[in-house]
Design a protein around this motif. Structure first.
Motif, PDB file in Angstrom:
ATOM      1  N   ASP A 192       6.368  -0.512   7.496  1.00  0.00           N
ATOM      2  CA  ASP A 192       6.154   0.425   6.394  1.00  0.00           C
ATOM      3  C   ASP A 192       5.278   1.595   6.855  1.00  0.00           C
ATOM      4  OD1 ASP A 192       4.379  -1.763   6.659  1.00  0.00           O
ATOM      5  OD2 ASP A 192       3.560  -1.495   4.652  1.00  0.00           O
ATOM      6  N   LYS A 200       3.420  -7.722   6.502  1.00  0.00           N
ATOM      7  CA  LYS A 200       4.818  -7.879   6.089  1.00  0.00           C
ATOM      8  C   LYS A 200       5.707  -6.985   6.946  1.00  0.00           C
ATOM      9  CE  LYS A 200       3.493  -7.746   1.223  1.00  0.00           C
ATOM     10  NZ  LYS A 200       4.074  -7.792  -0.129  1.00  0.00           N
ATOM     11  N   ARG A 224       7.278 -12.049   8.182  1.00  0.00           N
ATOM     12  CA  ARG A 224       5.905 -11.580   8.003  1.00  0.00           C
ATOM     13  C   ARG A 224       4.941 -12.536   8.707  1.00  0.00           C
ATOM     14  NH1 ARG A 224       4.096 -11.978   1.921  1.00  0.00           N
ATOM     15  NH2 ARG A 224       2.109 -11.251   2.759  1.00  0.00           N
ATOM     16  N   HIS A 226       0.804  -1.232   0.000  1.00  0.00           N
ATOM     17  CA  HIS A 226       0.000   0.000   0.000  1.00  0.00           C
ATOM     18  C   HIS A 226       0.834   1.278   0.000  1.00  0.00           C
ATOM     19  CE1 HIS A 226      -2.708  -3.064   1.594  1.00  0.00           C
ATOM     20  NE2 HIS A 226      -3.700  -2.313   1.182  1.00  0.00           N
ATOM     21  N   HIS A 249      -2.937 -18.122  -1.518  1.00  0.00           N
ATOM     22  CA  HIS A 249      -2.621 -16.762  -1.063  1.00  0.00           C
ATOM     23  C   HIS A 249      -3.397 -15.826  -1.976  1.00  0.00           C
ATOM     24  CE1 HIS A 249      -0.367 -13.366   0.344  1.00  0.00           C
ATOM     25  NE2 HIS A 249       0.347 -13.224  -0.761  1.00  0.00           N
TER      26      HIS A 249
HETATM   27  N1  LIG Z   1       3.234  -4.287   6.072  1.00  0.00           N
HETATM   28  C1  LIG Z   1       2.395  -4.572   5.069  1.00  0.00           C
HETATM   29  N2  LIG Z   1       1.896  -5.798   4.984  1.00  0.00           N
HETATM   30  C2  LIG Z   1       1.036  -6.115   3.994  1.00  0.00           C
HETATM   31  C3  LIG Z   1       0.656  -5.169   3.007  1.00  0.00           C
HETATM   32  C4  LIG Z   1       1.233  -3.867   3.100  1.00  0.00           C
HETATM   33  O1  LIG Z   1       0.958  -2.985   2.291  1.00  0.00           O
HETATM   34  N3  LIG Z   1       2.088  -3.617   4.149  1.00  0.00           N
HETATM   35  N4  LIG Z   1      -0.219  -5.552   2.005  1.00  0.00           N
HETATM   36  C5  LIG Z   1      -1.134  -6.639   2.347  1.00  0.00           C
HETATM   37  C6  LIG Z   1      -1.952  -7.116   1.248  1.00  0.00           C
HETATM   38  S1  LIG Z   1      -3.336  -6.209   0.818  1.00  0.00           S
HETATM   39  C7  LIG Z   1      -1.738  -8.334   0.662  1.00  0.00           C
HETATM   40  S2  LIG Z   1      -2.802  -8.951  -0.498  1.00  0.00           S
HETATM   41  C8  LIG Z   1      -0.556  -9.137   1.004  1.00  0.00           C
HETATM   42  C9  LIG Z   1       0.201  -9.410  -0.256  1.00  0.00           C
HETATM   43  O2  LIG Z   1       1.320 -10.209  -0.007  1.00  0.00           O
HETATM   44  P1  LIG Z   1       2.368 -10.424  -1.204  1.00  0.00           P
HETATM   45  O3  LIG Z   1       2.679  -9.054  -1.780  1.00  0.00           O
HETATM   46  O4  LIG Z   1       3.540 -11.086  -0.620  1.00  0.00           O
HETATM   47  O5  LIG Z   1       1.682 -11.260  -2.243  1.00  0.00           O
HETATM   48  O6  LIG Z   1       0.286  -8.491   1.942  1.00  0.00           O
HETATM   49  C10 LIG Z   1      -0.385  -7.816   2.951  1.00  0.00           C
HETATM   50  N5  LIG Z   1       0.565  -7.388   3.947  1.00  0.00           N
END
Ligand SMILES: Nc1nc2c(c(=O)[nH]1)N[C@H]1C(S)=C(S)[C@@H](COP(=O)(O)O)O[C@H]1N2
Ligand SMILES: [Mo]
Length: 353
Positions: A143, A202, A189, A52, A94
């Protein structure tokens, strides 16, 4: 278990000092078309990515995960400590819910199936010892930045305690047997099999046990949706994945001159797919496919041989999955609408257009 595995908790906010670089801005690596997702395990190269606010570079040597909140024994743990704990691997589909800023009325196929390795979240929570009143586990990512017109200093999600304590939820450091890359959220994560990707924080830096839902736009403003229960509309979090499926064979535009066509694909949902029906006559009649029983949280392969009409021309194949609760994919208008693939029926001896 080495006594130095669990380290003292860090001072307030100190877990956030390990960020050594940032690439600001929304990032989406789109998935390939369904017909290209033919392997049971999706490679990192083929797996979509959704970020994001921008990705971060983490100094993995100094990284520590803080576990605190409504617990008797708050602690921190570094990457070596995490790797010393017994590891678990789980294969799971996923799937990204899609943007929380636009209506979820179309199937985006942001999905794959991968093997995660890490430590069950339950093991860390058992060590921390939950206090009474604990209802949710909040997870923080490193992030920060802007999304949807708001500025935020972290990504924050939550899980109810029941899911947090389930055997499948992992604090993961590997995907498909390799350390998590930067874009995947490395070094560590959260992985929440059966639930939408948005819940899988993540660049994880903190798990905080709380007595209410998280106070973040990612839980209060975005990633909620309405559903109907006994005639009432209820707004709830984007958690468990509903039934969905995709046709991988044939590919759109394939020409078929045989009298039947072999159809294959993947189907998935939080509680598993119980049946999958296929139609070649615009949803007038359906034929059941063979569906592989679910293992772990994997997507399930379906396969069938369908007779084709005697006359040449375009034929649409529609796939529709039903899950273990009897919930079924709608034909259109939703994010899990049934997939249809159009092929070209040729009669033997006739020429391609
Ligand atoms: N810290 C963090 N975690 C996050 C996100 C993020 O923007 N920041 N995006 C989320 C979303 S909407 C999804 S669908 C998944 C995507 O994981 P991937 O990019 O490894 O496929 O991570 C999630 N975890
Ligand atoms: Mo997502």
């Amino acid at each position: 278990m080495n006594s130095s595995t669990f380290l003292p908790p860090l001072p307030e906010g100190a877990e956030r000092s390990v960020v050594v670089g940032r690439s600001p801005g929304f990032h989406l690596k789109p998935p390939p078309a369904p017909a290209a997702l033919r392997d049971v395990i999706t490679s990192d190269a083929q797996l979509f990515e959704t970020i994001h606010m921008g990705s971060v570079d983490v100094d993995a040597k100094r990284w520590r995960l803080q576990v605190d909140g409504l617990v008797r024994r708050p602690f921190s743990i570094d990457l070596d400590g995490l790797r010393r704990l017994p590891s678990v691997s789980i294969t799971a589909f996923h799937e990204c819910f899609g943007s929380p800023l636009v209506p979820a009325d179309d199937n985006l196929w942001r999905v794959g199936n991968v093997r995660w390795t890490g430590v069950p979240l339950a093991v860390l929570l058992e060590h921390a010892q939950l206090e009474t009143g604990a209802t949710h586990v909040w997870s923080d990512g490193l992030d920060s930045g802007e999304f949807g017109g708001r500025k935020m200093n972290r990504y924050r999600k939550d899980l109810p305690i029941s899911k947090a304590l389930s055997h499948e939820v992992l604090v993961a450091y590997e995907m498909n047997g390799a350390p998590l890359t930067r874009e995947r959220g490395g070094p560590v994560r959260l992985v929440v099999p059966g639930w939408f990707g948005t819940n899988m924080t993540k660049w994880l830096c903190r798990l905080s046990v709380q007595g209410r839902r998280a106070n973040s736009p990612f839980t209060t403003v975005w990633y909620n949706r309405d559903s109907e229960h006994e005639g009432k509309v209820i707004r709830g979090p984007v958690w468990a994945v509903e039934p969905n499926s995709m046709i991988t064979h044939p590919a759109p535009g394939d020409t078929i001159s045989a009298d039947d066509v072999k159809v294959k694909g993947w189907a998935w949902s939080n509680n598993g797919i119980s049946s999958l029906a296929l139609s070649t006559d615009g949803a007038a009649t359906w034929q059941l496919a063979k569906v592989r029983p679910r293992r772990e949280f994997e997507w399930q392969q379906f396969a069938a041989t369908l007779p084709l009409p005697r006359s040449p021309g375009p034929v649409s194949i529609i796939a529709r999955a039903r899950d273990a609760d009897g919930s079924i994919q709608p034909l259109s208008g939703t994010r899990n609408a049934a997939h249809s693939v159009q092929i070209d029926r040729l009669l033997p001896g006739s020429k391609t257009a």
